[in-house]
Scaffold this motif. Structure first.
Motif, PDB file in Angstrom:
ATOM      1  N   CYS A  74      46.359  37.504  48.352  1.00 42.00           N
ATOM      2  CA  CYS A  74      46.324  36.361  47.413  1.00 42.00           C
ATOM      3  C   CYS A  74      45.011  36.260  46.646  1.00 42.00           C
ATOM      4  O   CYS A  74      44.685  35.191  46.117  1.00 42.00           O
ATOM      5  CB  CYS A  74      46.600  35.072  48.176  1.00 42.00           C
ATOM      6  SG  CYS A  74      48.199  35.085  48.990  1.00 42.00           S
ATOM      7  N   GLY A  75      44.251  37.313  46.593  1.00 44.84           N
ATOM      8  CA  GLY A  75      43.002  37.321  45.827  1.00 44.84           C
ATOM      9  C   GLY A  75      41.933  36.423  46.420  1.00 44.84           C
ATOM     10  O   GLY A  75      40.988  36.039  45.720  1.00 44.84           O
ATOM     11  N   GLY A  76      42.045  36.120  47.709  1.00 34.50           N
ATOM     12  CA  GLY A  76      41.097  35.192  48.338  1.00 34.50           C
ATOM     13  C   GLY A  76      39.691  35.749  48.482  1.00 34.50           C
ATOM     14  O   GLY A  76      38.717  34.993  48.547  1.00 34.50           O
ATOM     15  N   ALA A  77      39.557  37.072  48.525  1.00 30.84           N
ATOM     16  CA  ALA A  77      38.246  37.671  48.769  1.00 30.84           C
ATOM     17  C   ALA A  77      37.627  38.233  47.487  1.00 30.84           C
ATOM     18  O   ALA A  77      36.639  38.964  47.535  1.00 30.84           O
ATOM     19  CB  ALA A  77      38.370  38.778  49.815  1.00 30.84           C
ATOM     20  N   THR A  78      38.224  37.896  46.346  1.00 29.35           N
ATOM     21  CA  THR A  78      37.701  38.400  45.073  1.00 29.35           C
ATOM     22  C   THR A  78      36.792  37.338  44.447  1.00 29.35           C
ATOM     23  O   THR A  78      37.238  36.215  44.200  1.00 29.35           O
ATOM     24  CB  THR A  78      38.861  38.726  44.100  1.00 29.35           C
ATOM     25  OG1 THR A  78      39.796  39.562  44.786  1.00 29.35           O
ATOM     26  CG2 THR A  78      38.354  39.435  42.862  1.00 29.35           C
ATOM     27  N   PRO A  79      35.519  37.673  44.197  1.00 33.48           N
ATOM     28  CA  PRO A  79      34.600  36.671  43.650  1.00 33.48           C
ATOM     29  C   PRO A  79      34.920  36.383  42.180  1.00 33.48           C
ATOM     30  O   PRO A  79      35.494  37.214  41.489  1.00 33.48           O
ATOM     31  CB  PRO A  79      33.235  37.341  43.789  1.00 33.48           C
ATOM     32  CG  PRO A  79      33.533  38.803  43.773  1.00 33.48           C
ATOM     33  CD  PRO A  79      34.895  38.985  44.376  1.00 33.48           C
ATOM     34  N   GLY A  80      34.501  35.192  41.727  1.00 34.69           N
ATOM     35  CA  GLY A  80      34.950  34.753  40.408  1.00 34.69           C
ATOM     36  C   GLY A  80      33.836  34.513  39.403  1.00 34.69           C
ATOM     37  O   GLY A  80      33.992  33.722  38.486  1.00 34.69           O
ATOM     38  N   GLY A  81      32.665  35.179  39.549  1.00 34.56           N
ATOM     39  CA  GLY A  81      31.639  35.001  38.526  1.00 34.56           C
ATOM     40  C   GLY A  81      30.250  35.393  39.000  1.00 34.56           C
ATOM     41  O   GLY A  81      30.030  35.606  40.201  1.00 34.56           O
ATOM     42  N   GLU A  82      29.334  35.479  38.049  1.00 39.05           N
ATOM     43  CA  GLU A  82      27.994  35.951  38.403  1.00 39.05           C
ATOM     44  C   GLU A  82      27.131  34.872  39.030  1.00 39.05           C
ATOM     45  O   GLU A  82      25.963  35.111  39.363  1.00 39.05           O
ATOM     46  CB  GLU A  82      27.366  36.616  37.194  1.00 39.05           C
ATOM     47  CG  GLU A  82      28.134  37.902  36.961  1.00 39.05           C
ATOM     48  CD  GLU A  82      27.684  38.755  35.835  1.00 39.05           C
ATOM     49  OE1 GLU A  82      26.608  38.490  35.283  1.00 39.05           O
ATOM     50  OE2 GLU A  82      28.434  39.702  35.528  1.00 39.05           O
ATOM     51  N   ASP A  83      27.720  33.698  39.223  1.00 34.47           N
ATOM     52  CA  ASP A  83      27.047  32.663  40.014  1.00 34.47           C
ATOM     53  C   ASP A  83      27.568  32.680  41.444  1.00 34.47           C
ATOM     54  O   ASP A  83      27.487  31.697  42.177  1.00 34.47           O
ATOM     55  CB  ASP A  83      27.264  31.281  39.386  1.00 34.47           C
ATOM     56  CG  ASP A  83      28.757  30.974  39.205  1.00 34.47           C
ATOM     57  OD1 ASP A  83      29.579  31.913  39.393  1.00 34.47           O
ATOM     58  OD2 ASP A  83      29.088  29.822  38.909  1.00 34.47           O
ATOM     59  N   GLN A  84      28.153  33.832  41.860  1.00 33.39           N
ATOM     60  CA  GLN A  84      28.681  33.957  43.222  1.00 33.39           C
ATOM     61  C   GLN A  84      28.152  35.243  43.865  1.00 33.39           C
ATOM     62  O   GLN A  84      27.966  36.246  43.186  1.00 33.39           O
ATOM     63  CB  GLN A  84      30.213  34.002  43.194  1.00 33.39           C
ATOM     64  CG  GLN A  84      30.812  32.767  42.514  1.00 33.39           C
ATOM     65  CD  GLN A  84      32.344  32.742  42.563  1.00 33.39           C
ATOM     66  OE1 GLN A  84      32.973  33.581  43.189  1.00 33.39           O
ATOM     67  NE2 GLN A  84      32.915  31.758  41.885  1.00 33.39           N
ATOM     68  N   VAL A  85      27.917  35.159  45.173  1.00 31.77           N
ATOM     69  CA  VAL A  85      27.505  36.347  45.922  1.00 31.77           C
ATOM     70  C   VAL A  85      28.658  36.742  46.839  1.00 31.77           C
ATOM     71  O   VAL A  85      29.230  35.898  47.535  1.00 31.77           O
ATOM     72  CB  VAL A  85      26.238  36.048  46.759  1.00 31.77           C
ATOM     73  CG1 VAL A  85      26.001  37.130  47.812  1.00 31.77           C
ATOM     74  CG2 VAL A  85      25.016  35.945  45.843  1.00 31.77           C
ATOM     75  N   LEU A  86      29.022  38.010  46.798  1.00 33.13           N
ATOM     76  CA  LEU A  86      30.093  38.512  47.652  1.00 33.13           C
ATOM     77  C   LEU A  86      29.470  38.944  48.979  1.00 33.13           C
ATOM     78  O   LEU A  86      28.611  39.830  49.013  1.00 33.13           O
ATOM     79  CB  LEU A  86      30.783  39.694  46.959  1.00 33.13           C
ATOM     80  CG  LEU A  86      31.975  40.316  47.682  1.00 33.13           C
ATOM     81  CD1 LEU A  86      33.065  39.289  47.945  1.00 33.13           C
ATOM     82  CD2 LEU A  86      32.557  41.465  46.851  1.00 33.13           C
ATOM     83  N   LEU A  87      29.908  38.285  50.050  1.00 30.27           N
ATOM     84  CA  LEU A  87      29.298  38.547  51.369  1.00 30.27           C
ATOM     85  C   LEU A  87      30.303  39.309  52.217  1.00 30.27           C
ATOM     86  O   LEU A  87      31.304  38.748  52.675  1.00 30.27           O
ATOM     87  CB  LEU A  87      28.918  37.219  52.026  1.00 30.27           C
ATOM     88  CG  LEU A  87      28.050  37.293  53.269  1.00 30.27           C
ATOM     89  CD1 LEU A  87      27.232  36.010  53.413  1.00 30.27           C
ATOM     90  CD2 LEU A  87      28.851  37.524  54.537  1.00 30.27           C
ATOM     91  N   ASN A  88      30.057  40.602  52.366  1.00 27.82           N
ATOM     92  CA  ASN A  88      30.983  41.466  53.095  1.00 27.82           C
ATOM     93  C   ASN A  88      30.569  41.537  54.567  1.00 27.82           C
ATOM     94  O   ASN A  88      29.413  41.776  54.891  1.00 27.82           O
ATOM     95  CB  ASN A  88      30.987  42.856  52.450  1.00 27.82           C
ATOM     96  CG  ASN A  88      32.018  43.755  53.053  1.00 27.82           C
ATOM     97  OD1 ASN A  88      31.875  44.207  54.181  1.00 27.82           O
ATOM     98  ND2 ASN A  88      33.082  44.012  52.321  1.00 27.82           N
TER      99      ASN A  88
END
Ligand code: FAD
Ligand code: MLT
Ligand code: ZN
Length: 468
Positions: A74-88
Motif C-alpha cells: 500500500c505504499g506505506g514505506a515510500t517517503p513523500g518529499g525532501e522534508d522526510q528522512v527514510l529510515l531503513n
C-alpha cells in the motif's frame, strides 16, 4: 543540507545515503505504484541510533518514514518529499535471545522473516508467520502491518504473536515493553497501538514473540471442491476432524491456477482433470511423521461422502508438498508476469464468502471484458479477488481507466456485507480514501485523536493511514 551532514556525524558516513542512485531502489514501492523522494536515507544499527536519529530529524523539522523490506502493498514505506528522512531498519538485525523454556524469541525489527524462522527452527522451535514475501520482508514491517499470511487459521495474525515491543516514539524516547510475559494485565495494552499502525505512531525496534513446538508431521492435500459454498462447508468439518491441526485452508480458482501454469516454470496441475474451485489444505503438528494421515483420510472421506470434495491429491513427500505450495505462493508473481492485476484483499464473515463470490460478478459487469483471479485465505474469510485486463488489452491502460472504480465496486460490496476493504495488507497511502469512506466515524475520530496525542506534529510517516 545541514540535517544530512548532522546525520552523517551521528551515524557515520556509511549509514547515510543521499545520492539519488543509491536511494532509488528504496523510493519505489513493491507494486511500482509510487515513486517517492527523501532528503536522505539512513541505516541505523541500534535502538539508540534510531532514537537519536528521530530526535535529530525533529530538531530539523524533518519527518521520518520507517522502512523494512519494502514489500508492502500500500505504499506505506515510500517517503513523500525532501522534508522526510527514510529510515531503513535492515541493520537492526540481531536475534537478541531465544528462550526455549518460555518458548519466546526476542528479535530486532530488521530481521528478515525467513531468517527468524530458520534461527528458531535450529532450536527445534517454530515461528508460524509465513508468507510469499518471507525472504525479504522484515519482522518490524510484519508487525507494523499486522501481516497475515498462510497460517493465520491456526496461529493468528502477526500481532497475535507478540508479547512485548520496543518502540521509538515520535519524540525520540523509547517505549520498552519488551517482556516475555504471557500474562501481564497492568493497564492499557500499549503494544497494541503499534501493531498495524504502519509506522505512523512510532518505530518498532524489537519484539518478544511467541514460539511454538516445531511441527514434524505435515499432511498437505490439493482438493477439488464443488463450489465456493462447498469449500466453506468443508472448513468446519476439516477443523472438527482435523483435531485442531488444520494450519492452512487456501482457495485457488481455476483462473489463478491457469495463470501460474502459464507464467511460471515447472508447474504441473496437481489433479488430472480441470476443476473450477480448488483448495490447498494443510494439517501440521509436532507429532511423528505419518500420525496425521488417518485424520486427513478421514476428513477427505467425510468431505467426499457429503459431496463437497470431488477429487484430491495428497503430497507423498517434502518435494511434493513444496510443489503444491509453489503453485499457491506463485500466484502473485504469475499475476505480475501477466501484466499485474488490480489487487484486492477483502474479508467478510467466512460463511458469507459464497454470497460475496455470487454478487461480485454483478458488481463488475459494467467493467467487462476483464479477467478475474480469485485466491486467498478462505479459512480466514479473506480473498484476493484480483482483476486483470482481458487477453490482448494493455494492462496499464486497463488499470488506469478502471482500477479505482473496480476497487470501489468490490470494496462497497465487502463493506455492505460487514466486511473489510483491507484484511491483511493495510492502508498505507493507497487506501486512505477507503479508510475515510468505510470506517465507523467514532473509530476514525479515535484514530485521529491517538495520532494527535502521540505525534501532534505529524512527523511519523506523514500521509499514511491518518494524519493528526
Ligand atoms: P515495508 O513494506 O517496508 O513497510 C510496510 C509498512 O510498515 C510501512 O508503512 C512502513 O512505514 C512500516 N514499517 C516497516 N518497518 C517498520 C518498523 N520497524 N516500525 C514501524 N513501522 C514500520 N502480506 C500479508 O499480510 N499476507 C501475505 O500473505 C502477503 N504475501 C505477500 C506476498 C508477496 C510476494 C509480497 C511481495 C508481499 C506480500 N505481503 C503479504 C505484503 C508484505 O510482504 C507484508 O505487508 C509485510 O508485512 C511487509 O513487511 P516489510 O518489512 O516489507 O515492510
Ligand atoms: C497472498 O496471499 O499471496 C498475498 O497476500 C497476496 C498477494 O501477494 O498478492
Ligand atoms: Zn494474502
Amino acid at each position: 543540507m545541514q540535517l544530512v551532514e548532522a546525520l552523517r556525524e551521528l551515524l557515520g558516513k556509511g549509514s547515510v545515503v543521499s545520492d539519488q542512485a543509491g536511494m532509488e531502489p528504496f523510493l519505489v514501492d513493491e507494486r511500482a505504484l509510487y515513486r517517492g523522494s527523501a532528503a536522505c536515507m539512513v541505516f541505523p544499527r541500534s535502538t539508540e541510533e534510531v532514537a537519536a536519529t528521530v530526535r535529530l530529524c525533529r530538531e530539523h523539522g524533518c519527518a521520518i518514514v520507517p522502512q523494512g523490506g519494502n514489500t508492502g502493498y500500500c505504499g506505506g514505506a515510500t517517503p513523500g518529499g525532501e522534508d522526510q528522512v527514510l529510515l531503513n531498519l535492515s541493520r537492526l538485525d540481531r536475534i537478541r535471545e531465544i528462550d526455549p523454556v518460555g518458548m519466546t524469541v526476542t528479535a530486532e525489527a530488521g530481521v528478515i522473516l525467513a531468517s527468524l524462522q530458520a534461527a528458531v527452527e535450529a532450536e527445534e522451535l517454530f515461528f508460524p508467520l509465513s508468507m510469499g514475501s518471507e525472504g525479504s520482508c522484515q519482522l518490524g514491517g510484519n508487525l507494523a502491518t499486522n501481516a497475515g499470511g498462510l497460517a493465520v487459521l491456526k496461529y493468528g495474525m502477526a500481532g497475535e504473536l507478540v508479547l512485548g515491543l520496543e518502540v521509538v516514539l515520535p519524540d525520540g524516547s523509547v517505549l520498552d515493553t519488551l517482556k516475555p510475559l504471557r500474562k501481564d494485565n497492568t493497564g492499557y495494552h500499549l503494544k497494541q497501538l503499534f501493531l498495524g499502525a504502519e509506522g505512523t505512531l512510532g518505530i518498532i525496534t524489537a519484539a518478544v514473540l511467541k514460539l511454538f513446538p516445531r511441527p514434524t508431521d505435515f499432511e498437505t492435500a490439493w482438493l477439488a471442491v464443488d463450489s465456493v459454498e462447498a469449500a466453506c462447508r468443508l472448513l468446519p468439518l476439516a477443523r472438527r476432524l482435523g483435531g485442531d491441526c488444520v494450519t492452512s485452508f487456501e482457495y485457488i480458482s481455476a483462473e489463478s491456477l491457469a495463470l501460474v501454469r502459464t507464467h511460471l516454470e515447472d508447474v504441473r496441475a496437481p489433479l488430472a482433470e480441470a476443476h473450477s474451485h480448488q483448495l490447498l489444505l494443510e494439517l501440521s503438528a509436532p507429532l511423528p511423521p505419518g500420525s496425521l494421515r488417518p485424520w486427513l483420510e478421514n476428513l477427505l472421506e467425510a468431505g467426499m461422502a457429503e459431496g463437497l470434495v470431488l477429487d484430491a491429491a495428497i503430497a507423498e513427500s517434502g518435494p511434493q508438498r513444496q510443489a503444491l505450495w509453489k503453485i499457491r505462493e506463485g500466484i502473485p508473481e504469475a499475476e505480475k508476469l501477466a501484466g499485474r492485476s488490480i489487487k484486492h484483499d477483502v474479508s467478510v464473515p467466512i460463511g458469507d464468502i459464497p454470497l460475496f463470490c455470487e454478487r461480485a460478478p454483478g458488481q463488475l459487469a459494467e467493467f467487462e471484458p476483464l479477467r478475474i483471479s480469485i485466491y486467498g485465505h478462505l479459512g480466514d474469510g479473506n480473498l484476493h479477488y484480483n482483476v486483470l485486463a482481458p487477453e490482448g488489452a494493455d494492462p496499464e491502460t486497463f488499470r488506469a481507466e478502471r482500477g479505482a472504480r473496480v476497487s470501489r465496486a468490490l470494496h462497497d460490496l465487502a463493506a455492505g456485507m460487514g466486511g473489510s476493504f483491507s484484511a491483511e495488507h493495510g492502508v498505507g497511502q493507497l487506501k486512505r480514501e477507503e479508510l475515510q469512506r468505510y470506517s465507523d466515524p467514532a473509530a476514525l475520530k479515535l484514530m485521529r485523536e491517538l495520532k494527535a496525542a502521540l505525534d501532534p506534529d505529524g512527523a511519523m510517516n506523514p500521509g499514511k493511514l491518518v494524519d493528526p
